[in-house]
Design an enzyme around this catalytic site. Structure first.
Site, short mmCIF file in Angstrom:
data_model
loop_
_atom_site.label_atom_id
_atom_site.label_comp_id
_atom_site.label_asym_id
_atom_site.label_seq_id
_atom_site.Cartn_x
_atom_site.Cartn_y
_atom_site.Cartn_z
N ALA A 75 0.88 -1.23 -0.02
CA ALA A 75 -0.09 0.03 0.10
C ALA A 75 1.00 1.28 -0.04
CB ALA A 75 -0.88 0.06 1.22
N ASN A 155 -5.63 3.12 10.92
CA ASN A 155 -4.96 2.03 11.20
C ASN A 155 -4.48 2.10 12.81
OD1 ASN A 155 -3.36 4.23 9.77
ND2 ASN A 155 -1.72 3.34 10.99
N ALA A 204 -1.67 -6.61 0.85
CA ALA A 204 -1.97 -8.24 1.24
C ALA A 204 -1.88 -8.44 2.80
CB ALA A 204 -1.44 -9.32 0.48
N HIS A 205 -1.01 -7.93 3.44
CA HIS A 205 -0.41 -8.58 4.67
C HIS A 205 -1.33 -7.86 6.04
CE1 HIS A 205 1.90 -4.98 6.65
NE2 HIS A 205 1.88 -4.62 5.49
N THR A 243 9.22 -7.41 -12.96
CA THR A 243 8.80 -8.75 -13.00
C THR A 243 7.79 -9.20 -12.00
OG1 THR A 243 10.83 -9.68 -14.02
CG2 THR A 243 9.49 -11.08 -12.97
N CYS A 328 5.37 1.84 12.59
CA CYS A 328 6.30 2.83 12.20
C CYS A 328 6.77 3.93 13.28
CB CYS A 328 5.75 3.57 10.92
SG CYS A 328 4.47 2.43 10.02
C1 LIG Z 1 0.02 -0.69 6.49
C2 LIG Z 1 -0.89 0.57 5.93
C3 LIG Z 1 -0.09 1.02 4.77
C4 LIG Z 1 1.19 0.60 4.26
O1 LIG Z 1 1.06 -0.67 3.66
P1 LIG Z 1 2.34 -1.57 3.18
O2 LIG Z 1 1.62 -2.50 2.59
O3 LIG Z 1 2.87 -2.16 4.61
O4 LIG Z 1 3.08 -0.64 2.45
C5 LIG Z 1 -0.61 2.36 4.32
N1 LIG Z 1 -1.86 2.82 4.81
C6 LIG Z 1 -2.40 2.29 5.89
C7 LIG Z 1 -3.72 2.72 6.23
C8 LIG Z 1 -1.99 1.02 6.80
O5 LIG Z 1 -2.39 0.43 7.81
#
Ligand SMILES: *Cc1c(COP(=O)(O)O)cnc(C)c1O
Length: 382
Positions: A75, A155, A204-205, A243, A328
């Protein structure tokens, strides 16, 4: 000592074992390992088929067409591509961007980078409930506003923006609407068409898929142009070269298919566990909810324990894997900018912890968390 109870699903989720199994079949010699861009042999076509199947799974969850999905590394990259790629490609439309002060750092730092490039940014302050209102957005819109970027689910708080109402305001002024929806899949129904979303960042995570893969939904519209940030072989219709990581992509596809089929059950599970958690903390003095639970997903709750320091409390809660804010920021002791952003006083922000639960959280996990808090909070106050 047994492994700590994991209550940090908003930072990342474990990969669902069923997903890990699908991923493993796309790595080795006996699996689908070829380059999906290889057109000269069957192995390449099979890999391409796997990638395209996953593209449809991701598109289906958000009501999009597969051709509207651009794979990214997560993301963060999707947010960078949406903001920088859009603002650079649409200089003629205007150089004004609207966002909020409680977005993820992937948006905030990117918007600041755009300021350094000559864009102007309006930073909206949410209400105490963590939401941006359509009225305050309307007041911020200008003739030269090209893009509005607001998140689906915060988040740190779990609060949900009213995306449909916000998109109406954006489109009434002819601007484009980007949504950071990294926290939304499986927690919230998403329909880009019904909600009027033009660009949507996904990861995805946070939804039982692997780290290192995400996507940007780019609405199919000849007027919606994005400039690439990563140049190379012209993959992803020129918007993102490199890729394609087949194993990551099928992992994300599977995760989003599960979010579609199991999201409702996951939500009910999270809601029941959140209620159990809050009930279990009843009677514990000085617990304040930073999350307005009327407008939030049940997977995330941010609580302040008055008179305490969140870092010390974190240390005392040895059996729990939790967070004082977004992962973070956990290296610094500054209060969370999100809590500050919704008007939480500094001392209360420093006394706050985020608890986030998910598919694999059990009632026993919640009971452990309750017991640890009921022990540690009064002990630390003494
Ligand atoms: C985790 C998160 C991201 C970053 O996503 P990544 O796939 O870890 O780069 C961005 N925005 C929000 C709201 C998130 O919770």
């Amino acid at each position: 000592m047994s492994a700590p109870v994991y209550l940090d699903y908003a930072a990342t989720t474990p990969v669902d074992p069923r997903i890990a199994e699908v991923m493993a079949r796309h790595l080795t010699m006996d699996g689908t390992y070829a380059n999906p861009a290889s057109r000269s042999h069957i192995a390449g076509w099979l890999a391409e088929q796997a990638v395209e199947g996953a593209r449809r799974q991701v598109a289906d969850l958000i009501g999009a067409d597969p051709r509207e999905i651009v794979w990214t590394s997560g993301a963060t990259e999707a947010d960078n591509l949406a903001l920088i790629g859009f603002m650079r490609a649409n200089r003629a439309r205007g150089r004004h961007l609207v966002t909020s002060i409680i977005e993820h750092k992937a948006i905030i730092d990117t918007a600041m980078a755009l300021e350094a490039e000559g864009c102007e940014v309006t930073w909206l302050t949410p209400g105490a409930d963590g939401r941006i209102t359509p009225d305050q957005l309307a007041d911020a819109m200008r003739d030269d506003t090209a893009l509005v970027s607001l998140m689906a689910v915060n988040n740190e708080l779990g609060t949900i923006n009213d995306l449909s109402a916000l998109s109406e305001v954006v489109h009434a002024r002819g601007a484009t609407f980007h949504v950071d929806a990294a926290q939304a899949p499986g927690k919230l129904p998403l329909d880009v068409a019904a909600m009027g979303i033009d660009l949507l960042s996904l990861s995805a995570h946070k939804a039982y898929g692997p780290k290192g893969i995400g996507a940007l939904y780019v609405k199919r519209d000849p007027d919606l142009r994005i400039e690439a940030l990563i140049h190379g072989g012209g993959h992803e219709r020129g918007m993102r070269s490199g890729t394609l990581p087949t194993h990551q992509i099928v992992g994300m596809g599977e995760a989003f298919a599960q979010a579609a089929s199991e999201g409702e059950a996951d939500r009910a599970h999270a809601a029941a566990l959140q209620q159990r958690f809050l009930d279990g903390l009843e009677g514990l003095e000085g617990v304040h909810r930073n999350t307005d639970t009327r407008v939030s997903v049940p997977h995330i709750i941010n609580l302040a324990f008055s008179g305490l320091d969140g870092e010390s409390l974190l240390m005392a809660l040895r059996g729990l894997a939790i967070s004082t804010g977004s992962a973070c920021n956990s290296a610094s002791v500054e209060p969370s900018y999100v809590l500050k952003g919704i008007g939480v006083p500094r001392a209360q922000a420093l006394a706050s912890l985020r608890f986030s639960i998910g598919r694999f959280t059990t009632e026993a996990d919640i009971d452990t968390a309750i017991a640890e808090l009921r022990h540690a909070v009064p002990a630390l106050r003494r």
